[in-house]
Design an enzyme around this catalytic site. Structure first.
Site, PDB file in Angstrom:
ATOM      1  N   HIS A 189      11.273 -23.109   9.661  1.00  0.00           N
ATOM      2  CA  HIS A 189      10.284 -23.776  10.516  1.00  0.00           C
ATOM      3  C   HIS A 189       8.851 -23.662  10.005  1.00  0.00           C
ATOM      4  O   HIS A 189       8.055 -24.561  10.254  1.00  0.00           O
ATOM      5  CB  HIS A 189      10.337 -23.198  11.939  1.00  0.00           C
ATOM      6  CG  HIS A 189      11.580 -23.574  12.682  1.00  0.00           C
ATOM      7  ND1 HIS A 189      11.714 -23.394  14.039  1.00  0.00           N
ATOM      8  CD2 HIS A 189      12.745 -24.131  12.258  1.00  0.00           C
ATOM      9  CE1 HIS A 189      12.915 -23.815  14.431  1.00  0.00           C
ATOM     10  NE2 HIS A 189      13.562 -24.261  13.359  1.00  0.00           N
ATOM     11  N   THR A 219       3.197  -0.681   8.762  1.00  0.00           N
ATOM     12  CA  THR A 219       3.755  -1.505   9.844  1.00  0.00           C
ATOM     13  C   THR A 219       4.042  -2.934   9.406  1.00  0.00           C
ATOM     14  O   THR A 219       4.733  -3.670  10.115  1.00  0.00           O
ATOM     15  CB  THR A 219       2.739  -1.597  11.002  1.00  0.00           C
ATOM     16  OG1 THR A 219       1.510  -2.140  10.463  1.00  0.00           O
ATOM     17  CG2 THR A 219       2.475  -0.237  11.622  1.00  0.00           C
ATOM     18  N   ARG A 227      10.016 -32.582  11.115  1.00  0.00           N
ATOM     19  CA  ARG A 227       8.989 -32.358  12.136  1.00  0.00           C
ATOM     20  C   ARG A 227       8.179 -31.090  11.869  1.00  0.00           C
ATOM     21  O   ARG A 227       7.031 -30.965  12.292  1.00  0.00           O
ATOM     22  CB  ARG A 227       9.615 -32.304  13.529  1.00  0.00           C
ATOM     23  CG  ARG A 227      10.485 -31.088  13.800  1.00  0.00           C
ATOM     24  CD  ARG A 227      11.186 -31.180  15.146  1.00  0.00           C
ATOM     25  NE  ARG A 227      11.834 -29.946  15.564  1.00  0.00           N
ATOM     26  CZ  ARG A 227      13.004 -29.513  15.083  1.00  0.00           C
ATOM     27  NH1 ARG A 227      13.648 -30.205  14.152  1.00  0.00           N
ATOM     28  NH2 ARG A 227      13.524 -28.391  15.535  1.00  0.00           N
ATOM     29  N   HIS A 228       8.786 -30.143  11.164  1.00  0.00           N
ATOM     30  CA  HIS A 228       8.085 -28.878  10.896  1.00  0.00           C
ATOM     31  C   HIS A 228       6.941 -29.061   9.897  1.00  0.00           C
ATOM     32  O   HIS A 228       5.957 -28.319   9.950  1.00  0.00           O
ATOM     33  CB  HIS A 228       9.070 -27.824  10.403  1.00  0.00           C
ATOM     34  CG  HIS A 228      10.166 -27.543  11.380  1.00  0.00           C
ATOM     35  ND1 HIS A 228       9.917 -27.019  12.624  1.00  0.00           N
ATOM     36  CD2 HIS A 228      11.505 -27.776  11.308  1.00  0.00           C
ATOM     37  CE1 HIS A 228      11.069 -26.907  13.286  1.00  0.00           C
ATOM     38  NE2 HIS A 228      12.036 -27.370  12.507  1.00  0.00           N
ATOM     39  N   ASP A 255       0.870  -1.176   0.000  1.00  0.00           N
ATOM     40  CA  ASP A 255       0.000   0.000   0.000  1.00  0.00           C
ATOM     41  C   ASP A 255       0.913   1.233   0.000  1.00  0.00           C
ATOM     42  O   ASP A 255       2.146   1.110  -0.139  1.00  0.00           O
ATOM     43  CB  ASP A 255      -0.997  -0.032   1.179  1.00  0.00           C
ATOM     44  CG  ASP A 255      -0.361   0.304   2.525  1.00  0.00           C
ATOM     45  OD1 ASP A 255       0.890   0.416   2.604  1.00  0.00           O
ATOM     46  OD2 ASP A 255      -1.110   0.471   3.515  1.00  0.00           O
ATOM     47  N   HIS A 256       0.318   2.411   0.195  1.00  0.00           N
ATOM     48  CA  HIS A 256       1.105   3.654   0.162  1.00  0.00           C
ATOM     49  C   HIS A 256       2.115   3.710   1.311  1.00  0.00           C
ATOM     50  O   HIS A 256       3.201   4.259   1.159  1.00  0.00           O
ATOM     51  CB  HIS A 256       0.169   4.865   0.215  1.00  0.00           C
ATOM     52  CG  HIS A 256      -0.772   4.838   1.378  1.00  0.00           C
ATOM     53  ND1 HIS A 256      -1.787   3.909   1.478  1.00  0.00           N
ATOM     54  CD2 HIS A 256      -0.845   5.597   2.509  1.00  0.00           C
ATOM     55  CE1 HIS A 256      -2.451   4.102   2.608  1.00  0.00           C
ATOM     56  NE2 HIS A 256      -1.892   5.125   3.257  1.00  0.00           N
TER      57      HIS A 256
END
Ligand code: RB5
Length: 142
Positions: free
Chosen positions: A100, A69, A134-135, A10-11
């Site tokens: 993981h 953010t 396992r992951h 986005d901006h």
């Protein structure tokens, strides 16, 4: 041939997207920029959808999302069941998100991290493989 990386913002993430785009171009990394293409205000869910739609056609492809953010655009992307978007603020998080969690999307906050940290994070994300084992069991439960 390196696989194509999809970019969208986005901006609030536009400036950092442009910086990461230059970084990837300099490293001869094929990319497709899905926008936005200016600082004019847009809605981050629309760009999360654009990128998620592209990844649906190739489940091994990867993307990088940007907003102010990194929170909103990663939340929106993670609504799509084929997306595992990791919002990272350190290179260690980027590495672990690949090893993981088999993250297929990296989310960055254009108003949160420095430019040099952003390129370190991108480098780590694109050059780290899923460890499976396992992951896989855990990722398959998501
Ligand atoms: C836009 O102002 C801002 O809210 C957006 O870029 C993002 O930070 C949302 O999570």
């Amino acid at each position: 041939m390196l696989k194509k990386i999809f970019l969208a913002s986005d901006h609030g993430g536009y400036r950092l997207k442009e910086l990461v785009k230059d970084f990837l171009n300099k490293n001869k990394q094929p990319i497709e920029d899905l926008g936005c293409f200016s600082l004019d205000a847009v809605d981050y869910p629309d760009y999360a959808k654009l990128l998620s739609d592209k990844l649906k056609n190739d489940l091994n492809s990867q993307g990088i999302l940007f907003c102010g953010t990194g929170i909103g655009i990663s939340m929106a992307a993670n609504r799509y069941s084929h997306i595992r978007a990791a919002l990272c603020t350190t290179a260690e998080m980027a590495s672990k998100s690949r090893k993981h969690n088999n993250a297929n999307v990296l989310a960055l906050g254009g108003r949160i991290i420095t430019d040099s940290l952003a390129t370190d994070i991108v480098n780590e994300f694109l050059n780290t493989d899923f460890e499976a084992g396992r992951h896989s069991l855990r990722v398959n439960k998501i």
